[in-house]
Write a protein that holds these residues in place. Structure first.
Motif, short mmCIF file in Angstrom:
data_model
loop_
_atom_site.label_atom_id
_atom_site.label_comp_id
_atom_site.label_asym_id
_atom_site.label_seq_id
_atom_site.Cartn_x
_atom_site.Cartn_y
_atom_site.Cartn_z
N PHE A 1 -4.68 1.08 -9.35
CA PHE A 1 -5.49 0.30 -8.34
C PHE A 1 -4.74 -0.20 -7.16
O PHE A 1 -4.79 -0.07 -5.88
CB PHE A 1 -6.38 -0.56 -8.87
CG PHE A 1 -7.32 -1.42 -7.81
CD1 PHE A 1 -8.27 -0.81 -7.22
CD2 PHE A 1 -7.18 -2.58 -7.39
CE1 PHE A 1 -8.89 -1.37 -6.19
CE2 PHE A 1 -7.53 -3.24 -6.53
CZ PHE A 1 -8.54 -2.81 -5.79
N LEU A 2 -3.65 -1.09 -7.60
CA LEU A 2 -2.94 -1.93 -6.42
C LEU A 2 -1.89 -1.05 -5.76
O LEU A 2 -1.83 -1.05 -4.63
CB LEU A 2 -2.11 -2.90 -7.25
CG LEU A 2 -2.99 -4.05 -7.95
CD1 LEU A 2 -2.14 -4.97 -8.92
CD2 LEU A 2 -3.62 -4.92 -6.75
N SER A 3 -1.30 0.13 -6.46
CA SER A 3 -0.52 0.93 -5.68
C SER A 3 -1.41 1.73 -4.84
O SER A 3 -0.99 1.98 -3.53
CB SER A 3 0.10 1.90 -6.87
OG SER A 3 1.02 1.26 -7.45
N LEU A 4 -2.43 2.20 -4.85
CA LEU A 4 -3.22 2.82 -3.96
C LEU A 4 -3.87 2.05 -2.85
O LEU A 4 -3.80 2.51 -1.70
CB LEU A 4 -4.49 3.75 -4.76
CG LEU A 4 -4.04 4.97 -5.70
CD1 LEU A 4 -5.43 5.42 -6.62
CD2 LEU A 4 -3.47 6.00 -4.89
N ARG A 5 -4.12 1.26 -3.31
CA ARG A 5 -4.76 -0.19 -2.50
C ARG A 5 -3.77 -0.56 -1.26
O ARG A 5 -4.03 -0.41 -0.06
CB ARG A 5 -5.30 -1.22 -3.29
CG ARG A 5 -5.83 -2.57 -2.30
CD ARG A 5 -7.30 -2.02 -1.42
NE ARG A 5 -7.53 -3.00 -0.51
CZ ARG A 5 -7.16 -3.44 0.71
NH1 ARG A 5 -6.29 -2.67 1.23
NH2 ARG A 5 -7.68 -4.48 1.24
N TYR A 6 -2.75 -0.81 -1.78
CA TYR A 6 -1.67 -1.16 -0.83
C TYR A 6 -0.31 -0.41 -0.37
O TYR A 6 0.46 -0.57 0.21
CB TYR A 6 -1.00 -2.39 -1.27
CG TYR A 6 -1.81 -3.80 -1.62
CD1 TYR A 6 -2.56 -4.26 -0.25
CD2 TYR A 6 -2.56 -3.93 -2.84
CE1 TYR A 6 -3.58 -5.31 -0.50
CE2 TYR A 6 -3.58 -4.86 -2.85
CZ TYR A 6 -4.01 -5.26 -1.77
OH TYR A 6 -5.03 -6.55 -1.62
N LYS A 7 -0.62 1.02 -1.06
CA LYS A 7 0.36 1.97 -0.63
C LYS A 7 1.88 1.59 -0.92
O LYS A 7 2.81 1.56 0.11
CB LYS A 7 0.50 2.63 0.76
CG LYS A 7 -0.98 3.37 1.02
CD LYS A 7 -1.07 4.52 0.04
CE LYS A 7 -2.23 5.49 0.33
NZ LYS A 7 -3.32 4.98 0.07
#
Length: 395
Positions: free
Chosen positions: A59-65
């Protein structure tokens, strides 16, 4: 995302997962063994921290690239090795919930940095080093019962650390397992492929468990995991907000605590692998490594029962050696941070010694007393309390 996928990023995510399971997870196994948890409870614990790490990381990787790598609290698991014995498991779960709730609130409220100012970094580092000391000592203690196995593992660690630091721990684990197999010291007969079955435990809240486990767990997770984890991302040029990083992982730990998760947080060492040029030459595409890491966590963690059986088949000396070797870096960082400030060096020493002493008073463990002793010593030697004491002495 299809255009951003690369083999190097996927491999980096896989390496991060392998390192996590090769070293830090063995400390969870030690904690469960010390607390005499059932195989079902251990399997659920592995499932909870794996799924939590995987989902929050994706989630965090996709949300903040950005390659946000999340994991379970390694110093937290080390703390539990000495704290869980003698504590009812529901009370431990209650302490997990307390720690996760505090971290979540600190994350979303923006109070993370503020609360850290009240605990001097050298004292927090000293408490962490004191908790981990027994694991470093345990490496050499294991030489007494299995000298050939453990000495070979230590030598291999030093060689691999010089040649290929990234693969040192997985390499030592493979070598140790091979040597144990050659010596007929493995018991893989009971190992079979099985999916994890989450076990829900109703929490019980007690003041002694919250003070001796919940508060120290919260502090070591924040200082030993979140602080260096954020530093790794910042050094790599990523600006994902600390508020969300701490808040989301804290929420994941809060939801999964009844299933055994003692903490979900930012990773540091494995994060460095996924945020560097080895993952991808373009920083904007390294977030794929974070997504891949999360997917591998979910895949492997789904077979928590198998992992528990695998670790149970290993000689206890091998487990102690690999767990201690995996924590050498964390012990070194803790000692370095404890001794960094000349003014607080003696306070940090007091914290380290009390924490490492395994002192237990009034049902409260050594990490709590170590932290309290260090803060009190700092107030007397460096704070306003020092002036009051001097004034009283002169009077």
């Amino acid at each position: 995302m299809k255009t951003d996928i690369s083999v190097s990023a996927i491999v980096s995510g896989l390496i991060a997962v392998l390192i996590s399971y090769a070293g830090p997870l063995l400390i969870v196994f030690q904690a469960a063994s010390a607390a005499q948890l059932s195989s079902a409870q251990l399997s659920s614990w592995i499932w909870a921290i794996s799924i939590g790490s995987g989902v929050t990381g994706i989630f965090l990787s996709l949300r903040y690239k950005a390659p946000v790598i999340t994991a379970w609290s390694t110093p937290g698991a080390a703390l539990l090795v000495g704290s869980l014995p003698g504590l009812a498991y529901p009370e431990a779960v209650g302490a997990f919930l307390f720690s996760a709730l505090v971290i979540t609130l600190l994350g979303w409220s923006g109070g993370f940095d503020k609360i850290m100012r009240h605990v001097p970094k050298p004292i927090a580092s000293a408490m962490l080093a004191g908790i981990l000391l027994r694991f470093g000592v345990g490496v050499f203690g294991s030489v007494q019962t299995q000298p050939a196995l453990v000495l070979t593992m230590i030598l291999a660690y030093l060689v691999l650390k010089r040649v290929t630091p990234r693969y040192a721990i997985p390499g030592v684990l493979l070598l140790g397992t091979a040597l144990a197999a050659a010596g007929g010291k493995l018991a893989f007969g009971a190992v079979h492929l099985a999916m994890a079955a989450p076990v829900f435990t109703w929490p019980a809240f007690s003041l002694s468990a919250i003070v001796s486990v919940g508060i120290p767990l919260c502090i070591v997770t924040l200082t030993g995991q979140h602080v260096p984890g954020i530093a790794v991302l910042r050094n790599a040029g990523y600006t994902a907000p600390a508020k969300a990083l701490v808040g989301v992982t804290g929420l994941g730990a809060l939801l999964l605590a009844p299933f055994g998760a003692h903490g979900i947080n930012l990773a540091a060492i494995t994060a460095a692998i996924c945020s560097g040029p080895e993952a991808h030459e373009q920083p904007a595409k390294r977030y794929v490594a974070g997504v891949a890491c999360g997917l591998f966590y979910i895949l492997v963690g789904s077979f928590g029962a198998t992992l528990a059986a695998l670790f149970g088949a290993l000689p206890k000396e091998l487990v102690a050696a690999i767990a201690g070797l995996a924590l050498f870096g964390a012990i070194l960082n803790g000692l370095g941070g404890a001794l960094a400030d000349d003014k607080q060096r003696e306070c940090a020493l007091i914290t380290f010694l009390v924490t490492a002493s395994n002192l237990s008073l009034f049902g409260l463990g050594a990490p709590f007393w170590g932290l309290l002793a260090g803060v009190l010593a700092n107030a007397i030697l460096n704070g306003g309390l020092a002036h009051k004491v001097l004034a009283y002495a002169r009077a």
